[in-house]
Design an enzyme around this catalytic site. Structure first.
Site, PDB file in Angstrom:
ATOM      1  N   ASP A  16       0.853  -1.199   0.000  1.00  0.00           N
ATOM      2  CA  ASP A  16       0.000   0.000   0.000  1.00  0.00           C
ATOM      3  C   ASP A  16       0.888   1.248   0.000  1.00  0.00           C
ATOM      4  N   THR A  24      -6.744   6.207  -0.020  1.00  0.00           N
ATOM      5  CA  THR A  24      -5.617   6.004  -0.946  1.00  0.00           C
ATOM      6  C   THR A  24      -5.192   7.302  -1.605  1.00  0.00           C
ATOM      7  N   THR A  40      -5.555  13.962 -12.943  1.00  0.00           N
ATOM      8  CA  THR A  40      -6.660  13.905 -13.905  1.00  0.00           C
ATOM      9  C   THR A  40      -7.181  15.297 -14.250  1.00  0.00           C
ATOM     10  N   ASP A  41      -7.813  15.406 -15.421  1.00  0.00           N
ATOM     11  CA  ASP A  41      -8.467  16.667 -15.781  1.00  0.00           C
ATOM     12  C   ASP A  41      -9.717  16.919 -14.933  1.00  0.00           C
ATOM     13  N   GLU A  42     -10.207  15.863 -14.246  1.00  0.00           N
ATOM     14  CA  GLU A  42     -11.452  16.034 -13.487  1.00  0.00           C
ATOM     15  C   GLU A  42     -11.295  17.000 -12.314  1.00  0.00           C
ATOM     16  N   TYR A  61     -14.303  11.323  -6.093  1.00  0.00           N
ATOM     17  CA  TYR A  61     -13.047  10.934  -6.768  1.00  0.00           C
ATOM     18  C   TYR A  61     -12.232  12.164  -7.123  1.00  0.00           C
ATOM     19  N   LYS A  88      -8.535  13.519  -5.784  1.00  0.00           N
ATOM     20  CA  LYS A  88      -7.371  13.734  -6.651  1.00  0.00           C
ATOM     21  C   LYS A  88      -6.897  15.200  -6.531  1.00  0.00           C
ATOM     22  N   VAL A 117     -26.184   3.818 -21.392  1.00  0.00           N
ATOM     23  CA  VAL A 117     -25.742   5.204 -21.618  1.00  0.00           C
ATOM     24  C   VAL A 117     -26.405   6.079 -20.556  1.00  0.00           C
ATOM     25  N   ASP A 133     -28.998   8.976 -14.984  1.00  0.00           N
ATOM     26  CA  ASP A 133     -27.703   9.653 -15.055  1.00  0.00           C
ATOM     27  C   ASP A 133     -26.890   9.450 -13.782  1.00  0.00           C
ATOM     28  N   ARG A 134     -25.589   9.671 -13.911  1.00  0.00           N
ATOM     29  CA  ARG A 134     -24.668   9.679 -12.759  1.00  0.00           C
ATOM     30  C   ARG A 134     -24.943  10.942 -11.934  1.00  0.00           C
ATOM     31  N   PRO A 135     -25.099  10.838 -10.622  1.00  0.00           N
ATOM     32  CA  PRO A 135     -25.313  12.065  -9.828  1.00  0.00           C
ATOM     33  C   PRO A 135     -24.123  13.011  -9.975  1.00  0.00           C
ATOM     34  N   GLY A 136     -24.419  14.294 -10.168  1.00  0.00           N
ATOM     35  CA  GLY A 136     -23.348  15.300 -10.274  1.00  0.00           C
ATOM     36  C   GLY A 136     -22.499  15.168 -11.523  1.00  0.00           C
ATOM     37  N   HIS A 137     -23.027  14.519 -12.544  1.00  0.00           N
ATOM     38  CA  HIS A 137     -22.270  14.176 -13.757  1.00  0.00           C
ATOM     39  C   HIS A 137     -21.667  15.409 -14.437  1.00  0.00           C
TER      40      HIS A 137
HETATM   41  P1  NAD Z   1      -6.877   1.700 -12.102  1.00  0.00           P
HETATM   42  O1  NAD Z   1      -8.010   1.785 -11.146  1.00  0.00           O
HETATM   43  O2  NAD Z   1      -7.014   0.873 -13.335  1.00  0.00           O
HETATM   44  O3  NAD Z   1      -5.579   1.167 -11.354  1.00  0.00           O
HETATM   45  C1  NAD Z   1      -5.182   1.650 -10.095  1.00  0.00           C
HETATM   46  C2  NAD Z   1      -4.084   0.734  -9.567  1.00  0.00           C
HETATM   47  O4  NAD Z   1      -3.670   1.236  -8.293  1.00  0.00           O
HETATM   48  C3  NAD Z   1      -4.544  -0.702  -9.339  1.00  0.00           C
HETATM   49  O5  NAD Z   1      -3.565  -1.606  -9.812  1.00  0.00           O
HETATM   50  C4  NAD Z   1      -4.678  -0.801  -7.818  1.00  0.00           C
HETATM   51  O6  NAD Z   1      -4.442  -2.116  -7.322  1.00  0.00           O
HETATM   52  C5  NAD Z   1      -3.606   0.175  -7.363  1.00  0.00           C
HETATM   53  N1  NAD Z   1      -3.875   0.719  -6.018  1.00  0.00           N
HETATM   54  C6  NAD Z   1      -5.054   1.217  -5.553  1.00  0.00           C
HETATM   55  N2  NAD Z   1      -4.895   1.619  -4.273  1.00  0.00           N
HETATM   56  C7  NAD Z   1      -3.594   1.400  -3.959  1.00  0.00           C
HETATM   57  C8  NAD Z   1      -2.810   1.650  -2.800  1.00  0.00           C
HETATM   58  N3  NAD Z   1      -3.364   2.179  -1.691  1.00  0.00           N
HETATM   59  N4  NAD Z   1      -1.502   1.321  -2.805  1.00  0.00           N
HETATM   60  C9  NAD Z   1      -0.935   0.758  -3.912  1.00  0.00           C
HETATM   61  N5  NAD Z   1      -1.632   0.488  -5.033  1.00  0.00           N
HETATM   62  C10 NAD Z   1      -2.941   0.825  -5.060  1.00  0.00           C
HETATM   63  O7  NAD Z   1      -6.513   3.209 -12.459  1.00  0.00           O
HETATM   64  P2  NAD Z   1      -5.975   3.819 -13.828  1.00  0.00           P
HETATM   65  O8  NAD Z   1      -7.115   4.116 -14.693  1.00  0.00           O
HETATM   66  O9  NAD Z   1      -4.863   3.000 -14.309  1.00  0.00           O
HETATM   67  O10 NAD Z   1      -5.421   5.224 -13.287  1.00  0.00           O
HETATM   68  C11 NAD Z   1      -4.069   5.361 -12.843  1.00  0.00           C
HETATM   69  C12 NAD Z   1      -3.868   6.793 -12.383  1.00  0.00           C
HETATM   70  O11 NAD Z   1      -4.126   7.687 -13.466  1.00  0.00           O
HETATM   71  C13 NAD Z   1      -4.808   7.226 -11.261  1.00  0.00           C
HETATM   72  O12 NAD Z   1      -4.080   8.064 -10.403  1.00  0.00           O
HETATM   73  C14 NAD Z   1      -5.906   8.005 -11.964  1.00  0.00           C
HETATM   74  O13 NAD Z   1      -6.450   8.972 -11.101  1.00  0.00           O
HETATM   75  C15 NAD Z   1      -5.106   8.642 -13.087  1.00  0.00           C
HETATM   76  N6  NAD Z   1      -5.864   8.962 -14.306  1.00  0.00           N
HETATM   77  C16 NAD Z   1      -6.611   8.002 -14.933  1.00  0.00           C
HETATM   78  C17 NAD Z   1      -7.273   8.303 -16.132  1.00  0.00           C
HETATM   79  C18 NAD Z   1      -8.092   7.287 -16.872  1.00  0.00           C
HETATM   80  O14 NAD Z   1      -8.746   7.640 -17.863  1.00  0.00           O
HETATM   81  N7  NAD Z   1      -8.085   6.020 -16.486  1.00  0.00           N
HETATM   82  C19 NAD Z   1      -7.170   9.599 -16.659  1.00  0.00           C
HETATM   83  C20 NAD Z   1      -6.407  10.558 -15.975  1.00  0.00           C
HETATM   84  C21 NAD Z   1      -5.755  10.216 -14.814  1.00  0.00           C
HETATM   85  O1  DAU Z   2     -11.136  12.444 -17.257  1.00  0.00           O
HETATM   86  C1  DAU Z   2     -10.224  11.547 -16.668  1.00  0.00           C
HETATM   87  C2  DAU Z   2     -10.978  10.511 -15.890  1.00  0.00           C
HETATM   88  O2  DAU Z   2     -11.578   9.629 -16.841  1.00  0.00           O
HETATM   89  C3  DAU Z   2     -10.087   9.729 -14.921  1.00  0.00           C
HETATM   90  O3  DAU Z   2      -9.593  10.592 -13.947  1.00  0.00           O
HETATM   91  C4  DAU Z   2     -10.886   8.601 -14.263  1.00  0.00           C
HETATM   92  O4  DAU Z   2     -10.027   7.825 -13.454  1.00  0.00           O
HETATM   93  C5  DAU Z   2     -11.486   7.737 -15.343  1.00  0.00           C
HETATM   94  O5  DAU Z   2     -12.280   6.721 -14.768  1.00  0.00           O
HETATM   95  C6  DAU Z   2     -12.323   8.580 -16.297  1.00  0.00           C
HETATM   96  O6  DAU Z   2     -13.485   9.102 -15.627  1.00  0.00           O
HETATM   97  P1  DAU Z   2     -14.923   9.184 -16.353  1.00  0.00           P
HETATM   98  O7  DAU Z   2     -15.961   9.260 -15.315  1.00  0.00           O
HETATM   99  O8  DAU Z   2     -14.916  10.203 -17.419  1.00  0.00           O
HETATM  100  O9  DAU Z   2     -14.889   7.728 -17.073  1.00  0.00           O
HETATM  101  P2  DAU Z   2     -16.018   6.615 -17.252  1.00  0.00           P
HETATM  102  O10 DAU Z   2     -15.464   5.623 -18.222  1.00  0.00           O
HETATM  103  O11 DAU Z   2     -16.518   6.104 -15.955  1.00  0.00           O
HETATM  104  O12 DAU Z   2     -17.182   7.405 -17.966  1.00  0.00           O
HETATM  105  C7  DAU Z   2     -16.969   8.080 -19.201  1.00  0.00           C
HETATM  106  C8  DAU Z   2     -18.270   8.765 -19.573  1.00  0.00           C
HETATM  107  O13 DAU Z   2     -19.220   7.745 -19.920  1.00  0.00           O
HETATM  108  C9  DAU Z   2     -18.882   9.554 -18.441  1.00  0.00           C
HETATM  109  O14 DAU Z   2     -19.516  10.702 -18.975  1.00  0.00           O
HETATM  110  C10 DAU Z   2     -19.938   8.608 -17.866  1.00  0.00           C
HETATM  111  C11 DAU Z   2     -20.376   7.811 -19.075  1.00  0.00           C
HETATM  112  N1  DAU Z   2     -20.797   6.409 -18.797  1.00  0.00           N
HETATM  113  C12 DAU Z   2     -19.956   5.623 -18.074  1.00  0.00           C
HETATM  114  C13 DAU Z   2     -20.313   4.310 -17.796  1.00  0.00           C
HETATM  115  C14 DAU Z   2     -19.400   3.433 -16.973  1.00  0.00           C
HETATM  116  C15 DAU Z   2     -21.979   5.931 -19.321  1.00  0.00           C
HETATM  117  O15 DAU Z   2     -22.726   6.648 -20.005  1.00  0.00           O
HETATM  118  N2  DAU Z   2     -22.332   4.639 -19.046  1.00  0.00           N
HETATM  119  C16 DAU Z   2     -21.555   3.817 -18.290  1.00  0.00           C
HETATM  120  O16 DAU Z   2     -21.948   2.645 -18.049  1.00  0.00           O
END
Ligand code: NAD
Ligand code: DAU
Length: 355
Positions: free
Chosen positions: A57, A98, A132-134, A158, A162, A214, A289-293
């Site tokens: 961890d 985390t 993240t851009d979020e 989330y 971040k 969707v 929809d997702r709350p607060g989307h």
């Molecule tokens: P993911 O959820 O696929 O993977 C996260 C990994 O971190 C997993 O392997 C998990 O086991 C590990 N982990 C979780 N808690 C932990 C802890 N306490 N100690 C050690 N390991 C731990 O995430 P991802 O999509 O690969 O994202 C990676 C990073 O990039 C994150 O910081 C996320 O915020 C950021 N990010 C993701 C996206 C995206 O679109 N996926 C976009 C922008 C930024």
């Molecule tokens: O913008 C970067 C972020 O992108 C990262 O920081 C996050 O870790 C990553 O999970 C991602 O977040 P989003 O919420 O944008 O990703 P997600 O794939 O969950 O959703 C993408 C869009 O699609 C969002 O507007 C919600 C919508 N969605 C998602 C799911 C899972 C749907 O419409 N249906 C679904 O079932």
């Protein structure tokens, strides 16, 4: 060597594979193996002496302190996080633990280690935080894309967690001089993406003959980046980024969710047509929809381009085709990640959303 955290997750595993494809510099991969961590993502590195996997961890400062003292990495790349917005809505606590507390403990371990290094090593050391851009919140239709100076206005547990971690990283530079770099990236897609996120969920549901859920009207906009382009951006920032700076990383690919789903369906119609000859898009189901989307994200990636010369290599058309093909070619991987815990999550998240 470098220490990568979260290297068994989606981006982390892609990053470790990409790193070792480009260099022989070893990687210590520290990952807790939560539901999102999967050692199968790293199967091609079995027996490779350049990859040392440690289950643990980032919040365990005794462990990270020991790893740093023993292996003496020149950099830490922090990818470990809880990453799924919907899960943060159902249960925010793991995100606080985390993403905030864990990052804090990792920064503390890094500071102890870094401050005791000899001058040259201290100057060369980097702590690269992947964010993240979020953290910037939601854009209106005509707003300018997020630049690095856009105010933080996170809207989900989330993104708030971040944003808090970004602030801690920034403060460790400002107060202690720790040489940090932060990247704020848009939505990634590509191989090893866990099928709780939009693109892989649509692919696996489509192939299984299940509904394609969707959220809301499907007109929310994300800016999609092929994961290998994100990996090359991280390598570039690590190599040449200026300590204390933030770099936004994006694909210049703003698209509404519905268009993404239509594109995935069209590729599957071409590459793996339905047995009944019908179109996959018939499986689309509009759900609550997702709350607060957040309505729209868009990244202004001009800083990383002008300062560091990085641009994405893939267009959305090339990246999404590779991605759909990867899922078709890796059906065993898909089956293995759809455990009981995965099915419980799908029931919890989608059970309450009526079509
Ligand atoms: P993911 O959820 O696929 O993977 C996260 C990994 O971190 C997993 O392997 C998990 O086991 C590990 N982990 C979780 N808690 C932990 C802890 N306490 N100690 C050690 N390991 C731990 O995430 P991802 O999509 O690969 O994202 C990676 C990073 O990039 C994150 O910081 C996320 O915020 C950021 N990010 C993701 C996206 C995206 O679109 N996926 C976009 C922008 C930024
Ligand atoms: O913008 C970067 C972020 O992108 C990262 O920081 C996050 O870790 C990553 O999970 C991602 O977040 P989003 O919420 O944008 O990703 P997600 O794939 O969950 O959703 C993408 C869009 O699609 C969002 O507007 C919600 C919508 N969605 C998602 C799911 C899972 C749907 O419409 N249906 C679904 O079932």
């Amino acid at each position: 060597m470098i220490l990568v955290t979260g290297g068994a997750g989606f981006i982390g595993a892609n990053f470790v594979l990409d790193w070792l494809a480009h260099s022989d510099e070893p990687v210590i991969n520290l990952d807790k193996l939560t539901y999102a961590g999967n050692r199968e993502n790293l199967a091609s590195l079995a027996g490779d002496p350049r990859h040392l996997f440690v289950r643990g961890d980032i919040g365990d400062k005794a462990l990270t302190g020991r790893l740093l003292a023993e292996h003496r990495p020149r950099a830490i790349v922090n990818l470990a996080a809880e990453s799924h917005v919907d899960r943060s809505i159902h249960g925010p606590e793991d995100f606080i633990q985390t993403n905030i507390v864990g990052t804090f403990h990792l920064l503390e371990a890094a500071r102890d280690y870094w401050s005791a290094l000899a001058d040259d090593a201290r100057t060369a050391f980097r702590f690269l935080h992947v964010s993240t851009d979020e953290v910037y919140g939601s854009l209106g239709k005509d707003d300018d894309a997020f630049s690095e100076t856009h105010r933080h206005a996170p809207n989900s547990p989330y993104s708030a967690s971040k944003a808090a971690s970004d602030h801690l990283v920034r403060a460790y530079h400002h107060t202690y001089g720790l040489p940090v770099l932060t990247t704020n990236c848009s939505n990634n897609y590509g191989p090893y993406h866990f099928p709780e996120k939009l693109i892989p969920l649509m692919i696996v549901n489509a192939l299984a003959g299940k509904p394609l859920p969707v959220y809301g009207d499907g007109q929310q906009i994300r800016d999609w980046l092929y994961v290998k382009d994100h990996c090359s951006a991280i390598r570039r920032v690590l190599a040449a980024g200026r300590p204390g700076e933030t770099y936004n990383v994006g694909g210049w690919n703003e698209k509404p969710n519905l268009e993404i789903v239509h594109t995935v369906c069209a590729l599957l119609d071409e590459l793996r047509p339905r047995a009944d000859g019908q179109a996959y898009r018939q499986q689309i189901a509009y759900v609550a929809d997702r709350p607060g989307h957040d309505r729209r994200y868009a990244i202004d990636a001009r800083k990383i381009e002008s300062e560091l010369g990085w641009r994405p290599a893939e267009t959305f058309a090339t990246g999404i085709r590779k991605t759909v093909q990867w899922y078709l070619d890796h059906q065993d991987w898909v089956r293995n990640v759809q455990s009981g815990a995965y099915r419980d999550w799908v029931a919890k998240n989608y059970g309450e959303r009526q079509s």
